[in-house]
Design a protein around this motif. Structure first.
Motif, PDB file in Angstrom:
ATOM      1  N   LYS A 107      53.364  64.246  38.556  1.00  0.00           N
ATOM      2  CA  LYS A 107      53.560  65.688  38.507  1.00  0.00           C
ATOM      3  C   LYS A 107      54.631  66.051  37.483  1.00  0.00           C
ATOM      4  O   LYS A 107      55.690  65.432  37.434  1.00  0.00           O
ATOM      5  CB  LYS A 107      53.958  66.234  39.872  1.00  0.00           C
ATOM      6  CG  LYS A 107      54.071  67.737  39.875  1.00  0.00           C
ATOM      7  CD  LYS A 107      54.416  68.270  41.250  1.00  0.00           C
ATOM      8  CE  LYS A 107      54.553  69.782  41.150  1.00  0.00           C
ATOM      9  NZ  LYS A 107      55.169  70.357  42.306  1.00  0.00           N
ATOM     10  N   LEU A 142      48.769  75.765  38.474  1.00  0.00           N
ATOM     11  CA  LEU A 142      49.279  74.703  37.601  1.00  0.00           C
ATOM     12  C   LEU A 142      50.533  75.127  36.848  1.00  0.00           C
ATOM     13  O   LEU A 142      51.523  75.485  37.447  1.00  0.00           O
ATOM     14  CB  LEU A 142      48.183  74.209  36.671  1.00  0.00           C
ATOM     15  CG  LEU A 142      46.952  73.639  37.389  1.00  0.00           C
ATOM     16  CD1 LEU A 142      45.859  73.338  36.397  1.00  0.00           C
ATOM     17  CD2 LEU A 142      47.311  72.423  38.208  1.00  0.00           C
ATOM     18  N   ASN A 143      50.491  75.068  35.509  1.00  0.00           N
ATOM     19  CA  ASN A 143      51.699  75.350  34.727  1.00  0.00           C
ATOM     20  C   ASN A 143      51.699  76.761  34.161  1.00  0.00           C
ATOM     21  O   ASN A 143      52.323  77.042  33.156  1.00  0.00           O
ATOM     22  CB  ASN A 143      51.853  74.327  33.600  1.00  0.00           C
ATOM     23  CG  ASN A 143      50.727  74.396  32.588  1.00  0.00           C
ATOM     24  OD1 ASN A 143      49.617  74.827  32.896  1.00  0.00           O
ATOM     25  ND2 ASN A 143      50.994  73.959  31.379  1.00  0.00           N
ATOM     26  N   LYS A 185      51.963  70.897  36.503  1.00  0.00           N
ATOM     27  CA  LYS A 185      50.677  70.244  36.227  1.00  0.00           C
ATOM     28  C   LYS A 185      50.810  68.749  36.466  1.00  0.00           C
ATOM     29  O   LYS A 185      51.889  68.240  36.758  1.00  0.00           O
ATOM     30  CB  LYS A 185      50.239  70.541  34.803  1.00  0.00           C
ATOM     31  CG  LYS A 185      51.150  69.957  33.734  1.00  0.00           C
ATOM     32  CD  LYS A 185      50.627  70.269  32.358  1.00  0.00           C
ATOM     33  CE  LYS A 185      51.490  69.598  31.305  1.00  0.00           C
ATOM     34  NZ  LYS A 185      50.960  69.771  29.967  1.00  0.00           N
ATOM     35  N   PHE A 186      49.689  68.046  36.319  1.00  0.00           N
ATOM     36  CA  PHE A 186      49.664  66.608  36.547  1.00  0.00           C
ATOM     37  C   PHE A 186      49.200  65.888  35.292  1.00  0.00           C
ATOM     38  O   PHE A 186      48.335  66.377  34.563  1.00  0.00           O
ATOM     39  CB  PHE A 186      48.725  66.276  37.714  1.00  0.00           C
ATOM     40  CG  PHE A 186      49.216  66.827  39.020  1.00  0.00           C
ATOM     41  CD1 PHE A 186      50.080  66.097  39.811  1.00  0.00           C
ATOM     42  CD2 PHE A 186      48.837  68.091  39.446  1.00  0.00           C
ATOM     43  CE1 PHE A 186      50.549  66.611  40.998  1.00  0.00           C
ATOM     44  CE2 PHE A 186      49.298  68.616  40.633  1.00  0.00           C
ATOM     45  CZ  PHE A 186      50.166  67.872  41.414  1.00  0.00           C
ATOM     46  N   ASP A 224      56.832  69.289  36.689  1.00  0.00           N
ATOM     47  CA  ASP A 224      57.208  70.598  37.227  1.00  0.00           C
ATOM     48  C   ASP A 224      57.132  71.682  36.163  1.00  0.00           C
ATOM     49  O   ASP A 224      57.296  71.422  34.967  1.00  0.00           O
ATOM     50  CB  ASP A 224      58.629  70.555  37.794  1.00  0.00           C
ATOM     51  CG  ASP A 224      58.708  69.743  39.070  1.00  0.00           C
ATOM     52  OD1 ASP A 224      57.688  69.648  39.782  1.00  0.00           O
ATOM     53  OD2 ASP A 224      59.790  69.187  39.354  1.00  0.00           O
TER      54      ASP A 224
END
Length: 103
Positions: free
Chosen positions: A60, A12-13, A53-54, A62
């Motif tokens: 999304k 993810l992030n 992440k979403f 970035d």
């Protein structure tokens, strides 16, 4: 990317950072004790970054950082990670990193 990181990827992030040793010296040349807190900046280099992440709606977002970015890190955060090779890294969420430092 280092060879021992081939099988290791942030999700993810998340951002994997290698700390940069900062010189503990004042502008006038006085050496400072590295064991004391003199407000030295904690900086690092991004060695790997997750894709992003979403949102709850599925859009999304970035990751804010990419490999090679020099960053300013918070003093008391980050998950400590030590590889089998002995190399030490810190893992952060991209939003926890304080700043991107221009080269």
């Amino acid at each position: 990317m280092a060879s021992h990181l081939k099988n290791f990827a942030p999700t993810l992030n998340r951002v994997l950072v290698r700390l940069i040793e900062t010189e503990a010296k004042t502008s006038s040349g006085i050496l400072l004790n590295k064991n004391e807190d003199y407000g030295l900046n904690k900086t690092g280099i991004v060695v790997d970054a997750g894709p992003g992440k979403f949102t709850k709606k599925g859009a999304k977002i970035d990751n804010l950082f990419k490999v090679g970015d020099r960053v300013l890190l918070p003093e008391f955060m980050g998950a400590k990670i030590e590889m089998d090779s002995g190399d030490k890294y810190l893992m952060y969420r991209d939003i926890d990193i304080l700043a991107h430092i221009e080269k």
